[in-house]
Design a protein around this motif. Structure first.
Motif, PDB file in Angstrom:
ATOM      1  N   SER A  19       0.725  -1.256  -0.019  1.00  0.00           N
ATOM      2  CA  SER A  19       0.120   0.000  -0.037  1.00  0.00           C
ATOM      3  C   SER A  19       1.044   1.279  -0.009  1.00  0.00           C
ATOM      4  CB  SER A  19      -1.108  -0.038   1.184  1.00  0.00           C
ATOM      5  OG  SER A  19      -0.249  -0.006   2.348  1.00  0.00           O
ATOM      6  N   GLU A  20       1.939   1.314   0.750  1.00  0.00           N
ATOM      7  CA  GLU A  20       2.692   2.528   0.885  1.00  0.00           C
ATOM      8  C   GLU A  20       3.253   2.821  -0.399  1.00  0.00           C
ATOM      9  OE1 GLU A  20       2.683   0.365   4.682  1.00  0.00           O
ATOM     10  OE2 GLU A  20       3.244  -0.284   2.610  1.00  0.00           O
TER      11      GLU A  20
ATOM     12  N   ALA B  74      -5.036  -3.589   0.358  1.00  0.00           N
ATOM     13  CA  ALA B  74      -3.655  -2.480   0.203  1.00  0.00           C
ATOM     14  C   ALA B  74      -4.356  -1.531  -0.502  1.00  0.00           C
ATOM     15  CB  ALA B  74      -2.730  -3.329  -0.501  1.00  0.00           C
ATOM     16  N   GLU B  75      -5.159  -1.626  -1.599  1.00  0.00           N
ATOM     17  CA  GLU B  75      -5.545  -0.582  -2.727  1.00  0.00           C
ATOM     18  C   GLU B  75      -6.368   0.733  -1.672  1.00  0.00           C
ATOM     19  OE1 GLU B  75      -8.064   0.877  -6.458  1.00  0.00           O
ATOM     20  OE2 GLU B  75      -7.818  -1.429  -5.994  1.00  0.00           O
ATOM     21  N   SER B  76      -7.185  -0.094  -0.833  1.00  0.00           N
ATOM     22  CA  SER B  76      -8.126   0.779   0.005  1.00  0.00           C
ATOM     23  C   SER B  76      -7.217   1.625   0.804  1.00  0.00           C
ATOM     24  CB  SER B  76      -9.291   0.240   0.727  1.00  0.00           C
ATOM     25  OG  SER B  76      -8.561  -0.606   1.891  1.00  0.00           O
ATOM     26  N   GLU B  77      -6.336   1.020   1.719  1.00  0.00           N
ATOM     27  CA  GLU B  77      -5.172   1.593   2.558  1.00  0.00           C
ATOM     28  C   GLU B  77      -4.285   3.018   1.929  1.00  0.00           C
ATOM     29  OE1 GLU B  77      -4.422  -2.175   5.540  1.00  0.00           O
ATOM     30  OE2 GLU B  77      -2.936  -1.734   3.850  1.00  0.00           O
ATOM     31  N   ALA B  78      -4.206   2.741   0.682  1.00  0.00           N
ATOM     32  CA  ALA B  78      -3.567   3.701  -0.069  1.00  0.00           C
ATOM     33  C   ALA B  78      -4.058   4.705  -0.455  1.00  0.00           C
ATOM     34  CB  ALA B  78      -2.673   2.640  -1.395  1.00  0.00           C
TER      35      ALA B  78
ATOM     36  N   CYS C 157     -10.844  -3.358   4.925  1.00  0.00           N
ATOM     37  CA  CYS C 157     -10.246  -2.318   3.924  1.00  0.00           C
ATOM     38  C   CYS C 157     -10.446  -0.961   4.656  1.00  0.00           C
ATOM     39  CB  CYS C 157     -11.335  -2.229   2.828  1.00  0.00           C
ATOM     40  SG  CYS C 157     -11.176  -3.845   1.664  1.00  0.00           S
TER      41      CYS C 157
ATOM     42  N   ASN D 250       2.815   0.231 -10.205  1.00  0.00           N
ATOM     43  CA  ASN D 250       1.823   0.971  -9.754  1.00  0.00           C
ATOM     44  C   ASN D 250       1.427   2.148 -10.633  1.00  0.00           C
ATOM     45  OD1 ASN D 250       1.497  -0.721  -7.397  1.00  0.00           O
ATOM     46  ND2 ASN D 250       3.406   0.665  -6.399  1.00  0.00           N
TER      47      ASN D 250
END
Length: 408
Positions: free
Chosen positions: A273-274, A310-314, A369, A398
């Motif tokens: 995610s970072e 991961a996408e939602s966190e990013a 999420c 990405n």
């Protein structure tokens, strides 16, 4: 630095091949997923769902061009022909004098010649191997077939990067024009549906196995999601330097204003995610925009377990919890090489019309999420000048693209 606009769009998708048809299908809130009896031959395949383009008919092209094309190249060239016609450039000398280049990709080449080569390795027989077998199966088959078919003499940038093939193509085409290297670029991605393509994700336990409930899957960001559904298609955008477009009186769909691209550098299939967030910030910095300027996010939204988290966190880290977001993969599955271009196209069209389609099958957001403003249930009216499209691929690649509504 030159300004870059979109002056033509062409697509071949499971929901239709023109925006009028596609927008009507989006408003029906029903996806194009179906069971694939064609795959019953594969005894150990768990997920037997796909989103094929069942109504694609090969145009009456000269045989000298068609013989070098497998299905993925056929889809790419057909979408590109539509895009050039839409831009008023088909047959124009401007595209053959070196001012137009190509940035295009797919996850790989066509499957049939790979099967033939595999048969050769397995049996020693060269039956079926032809002079064009490699051309049809090579990773850059879409880009070079487009270039040869239309006689393009500018730069060729193949972007065979799985799920970011289409978005990288748009980004690299944008940079080529922005830096004055080309006046025009034909950009996009394509993918053909196949059993082996589905097996790639099946072996990772990443495909949906709701084989008897095709309308209920995929379910991006939903607690009950069980994986992705593979799809196919092609989408091509004509990118053009703004002054060149204005001088010829071209219709302009939108402006490309931001592009971010990086890699996780950590794992082939597990997203981070970072670094996803870094790509989004790179696009915002390139566009010189604050996060609050983005009115809609087209999510990658594959409906895989770790990918959605991961996408939602990013997304939350960069844009917070209040930017509307939805995933178009809930309608046509994961179209792999074309998704970055297809989802950019649909986001632009919806921005132009002031409405955005919801994520299908998202009824209970997964608490794992990060919280986001998911568009669910029905279309949402949004008046915005900026939309963002995000895509993420195997290898930890990405991408983030930002499009701006063009001033009249």
């Amino acid at each position: 630095m030159k300004r870059v606009v979109i002056t033509g769009i062409g697509g071949i998708t499971p929901l239709g091949h023109d925006w009028a048809t596609i927008s009507a299908r989006l408003r029906q809130y029903r996806n194009a997923v179906r069971r694939m009896p064609e795959w019953d031959y594969f005894d150990a395949l768990n997920g037997r769902l796909g989103c094929p383009v069942d109504d694609f008919v090969l145009p009456p092209w000269p045989r000298r061009h068609v013989r070098s094309m497998g299905r993925v190249a056929q889809l790419a060239v057909a979408a590109s022909e539509r895009a050039l016609q839409d831009a008023g450039l088909h047959g124009n000398q401007w595209i053959t004098d070196g001012r137009m280049g190509v940035a295009y990709g797919s996850s790989g080449g066509s499957v049939e010649p790979i099967r033939v080569m595999g048969h050769m390795l397995d049996t020693g027989s060269m039956q079926g191997v032809t002079a064009t077998s490699y051309i049809q199966m090579m990773a850059h088959t879409t880009a070079v077939n487009i270039g040869v078919f239309f006689g393009l003499k500018g730069r060729i940038v193949p972007t065979s990067s799985a799920c970011t093939s289409g978005s990288q193509a748009i980004g690299y085409g944008y940079e080529a024009i922005q830096q004055g290297k080309q006046k025009l670029m034909l950009c996009g991605g394509a993918e053909e549906l196949s059993g082996p393509g589905a097996a790639v994700f099946d072996t990772l336990f990443a495909t949906s196995t709701r084989n008897d409930e095709p309308t209920l899957t995929p379910r991006p960001f939903d607690r009950a999601r069980d994986g992705l559904v593979v799809g196919e298609g092609a989408t091509t955008l004509v990118l053009e330097e703004l002054e060149h477009a204005r001088q010829r009186g071209a219709r302009i769909y939108a402006e490309v204003v931001g592009f971010g691209c990086n890699s996780d550098g950590s794992h082939i299939t597990q997203p981070t995610s970072e670094t996803m967030a870094v790509a989004m910030r790179m696009a915002l910095d390139d566009a010189q925009l604050a996060p609050q300027a983005i009115g809609y996010i087209s999510a990658h939204g594959t409906a895989t377990d770790r990918g959605d988290v991961a996408e939602s966190e990013a997304t939350h880290a960069v844009l917070g919890a209040h930017t509307p977001i939805s995933s178009m993969k809930s309608y046509v599955g994961h179209t792999l090489g074309t998704c970055g271009a297809l989802e950019s196209w649909w986001a632009i069209e919806m921005m132009r019309e002031g409405w955005f389609a919801p994520t299908l099958n998202l009824t209970d957001a997964d608490p794992e999420c990060a919280p986001l403003d998911h568009i669910v249930g029905e279309v949402r009216s949004i008046d915005t000048r900026y939309v963002m499209n995000n895509n993420f691929a195997f290898g930890g690649i990405n991408t983030s693209l930002i499009f701006k509504a063009i001033d009249a």
